[in-house]
Design a protein around this motif. Structure first.
Motif, PDB file in Angstrom:
ATOM      1  N   THR A 266       1.587 -30.790 -21.398  1.00  0.00           N
ATOM      2  CA  THR A 266       1.643 -30.076 -20.133  1.00  0.00           C
ATOM      3  C   THR A 266       2.189 -30.982 -19.036  1.00  0.00           C
ATOM      4  N   ILE A 267       2.404 -30.394 -17.874  1.00  0.00           N
ATOM      5  CA  ILE A 267       3.163 -31.064 -16.824  1.00  0.00           C
ATOM      6  C   ILE A 267       2.463 -32.303 -16.285  1.00  0.00           C
ATOM      7  N   GLU A 268       1.110 -32.327 -16.318  1.00  0.00           N
ATOM      8  CA  GLU A 268       0.394 -33.461 -15.726  1.00  0.00           C
ATOM      9  C   GLU A 268       0.213 -34.621 -16.693  1.00  0.00           C
ATOM     10  N   GLN A 269       0.620 -34.448 -17.964  1.00  0.00           N
ATOM     11  CA  GLN A 269       0.394 -35.479 -18.983  1.00  0.00           C
ATOM     12  C   GLN A 269       1.609 -36.412 -19.054  1.00  0.00           C
ATOM     13  N   SER A 270       1.517 -37.518 -18.339  1.00  0.00           N
ATOM     14  CA  SER A 270       2.632 -38.460 -18.314  1.00  0.00           C
ATOM     15  C   SER A 270       2.812 -39.171 -19.648  1.00  0.00           C
ATOM     16  N   GLU A 271       1.753 -39.204 -20.473  1.00  0.00           N
ATOM     17  CA  GLU A 271       1.830 -39.900 -21.757  1.00  0.00           C
ATOM     18  C   GLU A 271       2.357 -39.018 -22.884  1.00  0.00           C
ATOM     19  N   ALA A 272       2.654 -37.748 -22.597  1.00  0.00           N
ATOM     20  CA  ALA A 272       3.090 -36.819 -23.641  1.00  0.00           C
ATOM     21  C   ALA A 272       4.436 -37.255 -24.229  1.00  0.00           C
ATOM     22  N   GLN A 273       4.620 -36.939 -25.503  1.00  0.00           N
ATOM     23  CA  GLN A 273       5.833 -37.343 -26.227  1.00  0.00           C
ATOM     24  C   GLN A 273       7.011 -36.460 -25.831  1.00  0.00           C
ATOM     25  N   ASN A 274       8.189 -37.059 -25.719  1.00  0.00           N
ATOM     26  CA  ASN A 274       9.415 -36.306 -25.450  1.00  0.00           C
ATOM     27  C   ASN A 274       9.928 -35.679 -26.735  1.00  0.00           C
ATOM     28  N   GLU A 275      10.126 -34.379 -26.721  1.00  0.00           N
ATOM     29  CA  GLU A 275      10.769 -33.710 -27.861  1.00  0.00           C
ATOM     30  C   GLU A 275      12.287 -33.859 -27.780  1.00  0.00           C
ATOM     31  N   TRP A 276      12.826 -33.713 -26.570  1.00  0.00           N
ATOM     32  CA  TRP A 276      14.265 -33.906 -26.343  1.00  0.00           C
ATOM     33  C   TRP A 276      14.466 -34.295 -24.893  1.00  0.00           C
ATOM     34  N   VAL A 277      15.378 -35.217 -24.645  1.00  0.00           N
ATOM     35  CA  VAL A 277      15.704 -35.614 -23.277  1.00  0.00           C
ATOM     36  C   VAL A 277      17.184 -35.972 -23.238  1.00  0.00           C
ATOM     37  N   ILE A 278      17.841 -35.579 -22.160  1.00  0.00           N
ATOM     38  CA  ILE A 278      19.263 -35.895 -22.023  1.00  0.00           C
ATOM     39  C   ILE A 278      19.415 -37.368 -21.649  1.00  0.00           C
ATOM     40  N   ARG A 279      20.430 -38.002 -22.201  1.00  0.00           N
ATOM     41  CA  ARG A 279      20.696 -39.420 -21.943  1.00  0.00           C
ATOM     42  C   ARG A 279      22.020 -39.567 -21.188  1.00  0.00           C
ATOM     43  N   PRO A 280      22.192 -40.688 -20.493  1.00  0.00           N
ATOM     44  CA  PRO A 280      23.443 -40.850 -19.728  1.00  0.00           C
ATOM     45  C   PRO A 280      24.705 -40.731 -20.571  1.00  0.00           C
ATOM     46  N   TYR A 281      24.684 -41.227 -21.818  1.00  0.00           N
ATOM     47  CA  TYR A 281      25.894 -41.181 -22.638  1.00  0.00           C
ATOM     48  C   TYR A 281      26.235 -39.758 -23.073  1.00  0.00           C
ATOM     49  N   MET A 282      25.249 -38.834 -23.002  1.00  0.00           N
ATOM     50  CA  MET A 282      25.522 -37.452 -23.399  1.00  0.00           C
ATOM     51  C   MET A 282      26.433 -36.754 -22.410  1.00  0.00           C
ATOM     52  N   ASN A 283      26.428 -37.194 -21.156  1.00  0.00           N
ATOM     53  CA  ASN A 283      27.266 -36.553 -20.143  1.00  0.00           C
ATOM     54  C   ASN A 283      28.748 -36.808 -20.384  1.00  0.00           C
ATOM     55  N   THR A 284      29.088 -37.875 -21.105  1.00  0.00           N
ATOM     56  CA  THR A 284      30.496 -38.210 -21.334  1.00  0.00           C
ATOM     57  C   THR A 284      30.980 -37.798 -22.717  1.00  0.00           C
ATOM     58  N   ALA A 285      30.107 -37.185 -23.511  1.00  0.00           N
ATOM     59  CA  ALA A 285      30.511 -36.759 -24.854  1.00  0.00           C
ATOM     60  C   ALA A 285      31.462 -35.560 -24.738  1.00  0.00           C
ATOM     61  N   ASN A 286      32.662 -35.697 -25.272  1.00  0.00           N
ATOM     62  CA  ASN A 286      33.672 -34.646 -25.163  1.00  0.00           C
ATOM     63  C   ASN A 286      33.374 -33.487 -26.118  1.00  0.00           C
ATOM     64  N   LYS A 287      33.442 -32.266 -25.567  1.00  0.00           N
ATOM     65  CA  LYS A 287      33.349 -31.043 -26.362  1.00  0.00           C
ATOM     66  C   LYS A 287      32.088 -30.992 -27.223  1.00  0.00           C
ATOM     67  N   ARG A 288      30.989 -31.453 -26.682  1.00  0.00           N
ATOM     68  CA  ARG A 288      29.740 -31.415 -27.433  1.00  0.00           C
ATOM     69  C   ARG A 288      28.718 -30.597 -26.664  1.00  0.00           C
ATOM     70  N   SER A 289      28.203 -29.543 -27.292  1.00  0.00           N
ATOM     71  CA  SER A 289      27.205 -28.691 -26.672  1.00  0.00           C
ATOM     72  C   SER A 289      25.907 -28.811 -27.454  1.00  0.00           C
ATOM     73  N   PHE A 290      24.786 -28.811 -26.730  1.00  0.00           N
ATOM     74  CA  PHE A 290      23.489 -29.006 -27.375  1.00  0.00           C
ATOM     75  C   PHE A 290      22.721 -27.689 -27.548  1.00  0.00           C
ATOM     76  N   LEU A 291      23.013 -26.681 -26.717  1.00  0.00           N
ATOM     77  CA  LEU A 291      22.267 -25.423 -26.789  1.00  0.00           C
ATOM     78  C   LEU A 291      22.989 -24.360 -27.616  1.00  0.00           C
ATOM     79  N   GLY A 292      24.310 -24.411 -27.663  1.00  0.00           N
ATOM     80  CA  GLY A 292      25.059 -23.386 -28.398  1.00  0.00           C
ATOM     81  C   GLY A 292      26.455 -23.858 -28.719  1.00  0.00           C
ATOM     82  N   ASP A 293      27.277 -22.923 -29.215  1.00  0.00           N
ATOM     83  CA  ASP A 293      28.646 -23.246 -29.618  1.00  0.00           C
ATOM     84  C   ASP A 293      29.561 -23.432 -28.408  1.00  0.00           C
TER      85      ASP A 293
END
Length: 293
Positions: A266-293
């Motif tokens: 939940t939102i108040e749990q700072s220790e909770a595990q990340n399932e997915w998080v965007i990283r800086p290098y993902m912004n420069t990946a050409n023609k790559r989509s994470f949610l759909g085609d």
């Protein structure tokens, strides 16, 4: 209450820790099934466990052959009752943010808006748990413009963090004749281009904010994914000249969402595990989509 929540959270984490073991056990049985079906010898590393695994395979049916995921378990009881949502903002909200949240209250059926005041997030979440709310939605702003939306599912998560872009409220639309009347009926939902595993996960989080609609409702909400930017559109329709003559009117508000984190907690749990998080290098990946085609 605190002891009960601690115990439930501990049980939840224990079930989560078992997922890896169940998945490994499932992979072993799958390899034996494939070897038997293709007439190949049993893999060397599984020969000591073959007899026990074959007994398990013989006792399985369609429901028990594939292990249940914790992701499914989070929304296992979602269809038994309608969602109950608490909407709030960051502290000292501006007039545009307050107006936007007022419109979101009508967008999400069974939503309740609360003035944040000086309350801490942990207190808000604890109150929501005790009053059986299913979700908390927190809207942030930057210099009077809404720029962030957090959806936290209760009691144990997940929590999705979205960036808000291009927000246009009903109040901002000058031509009042071009927009339809804001309906409070339960809407039909359209999810377009959520084809990847992460996209389906995002669609699951969003669709469980809405109750099941009636078949004849004339309200439609669309989440359309294009290059990982999810466009939110809200329409009503009328059939003036029969089933082949449909007049579609946008109701508003409209905005874009961009997912940047999903957290297993939940939102108040700072220790909770990340399932997915965007990283800086993902912004420069050409023609790559994470949610759909």
């Amino acid at each position: 209450m605190l002891r009960r929540n601690t115990r439930l959270r501990r049980e939840y984490l224990y079930r989560k820790s078992l997922e890896g073991k169940e998945r490994e056990y499932y992979e072993k049985k799958r390899k034996i099934k494939e070897a038997l079906a293709e007439g190949k010898p049993i893999p060397t590393e599984l020969r000591n466990e073959e007899a026990e695994l074959r007994k398990e395979i013989d006792l399985e049916d369609e429901q028990t052959a594939v292990p249940n995921s914790l992701i499914d378990d989070e929304y296992a009881n979602a269809t038994t009752k309608d969602p109950k949502i608490l909407l709030t903002t960051s502290r000292n909200p501006s007039a545009p943010l307050t107006q936007f949240v007022k419109e979101l209250k009508i967008v999400f059926p069974n939503a309740m808006r609360m003035n944040r005041g000086g309350q801490v997030i942990s207190e808000i979440v604890e109150t929501c748990r005790s009053h059986e709310f299913t979700d908390v939605i927190l809207v942030h702003e930057h210099r009077g413009r809404p720029d962030g939306l957090i959806v936290s599912h209760l009691p144990f998560g997940p929590t999705a963090y979205f960036e808000l872009l291009n927000v246009v409220t009903r109040h901002d639309i000058k031509d009042k004749h071009a927009i339809g009347t804001m309906s409070e009926a339960y809407p039909h939902l359209i999810f377009d281009n959520f084809t990847t595993k992460l996209g389906q996960r995002t669609a699951t989080i969003l669709k469980h904010l809405f109750p099941v609609p009636k078949p004849d409702t004339k309200r439609i909400i669309t989440f359309a994914n294009r290059s990982d930017y999810v466009s939110f559109r809200h329409h009503v329709y009328e059939r003036h000249g029969g089933p082949k003559s449909v007049e579609l009117k946008e109701v508003g508000p409209r905005f874009e969402l961009r997912l940047f984190q999903i957290k297993l907690g939940t939102i108040e749990q700072s220790e909770a595990q990340n399932e997915w998080v965007i990283r800086p290098y993902m912004n420069t990946a050409n023609k790559r989509s994470f949610l759909g085609d």
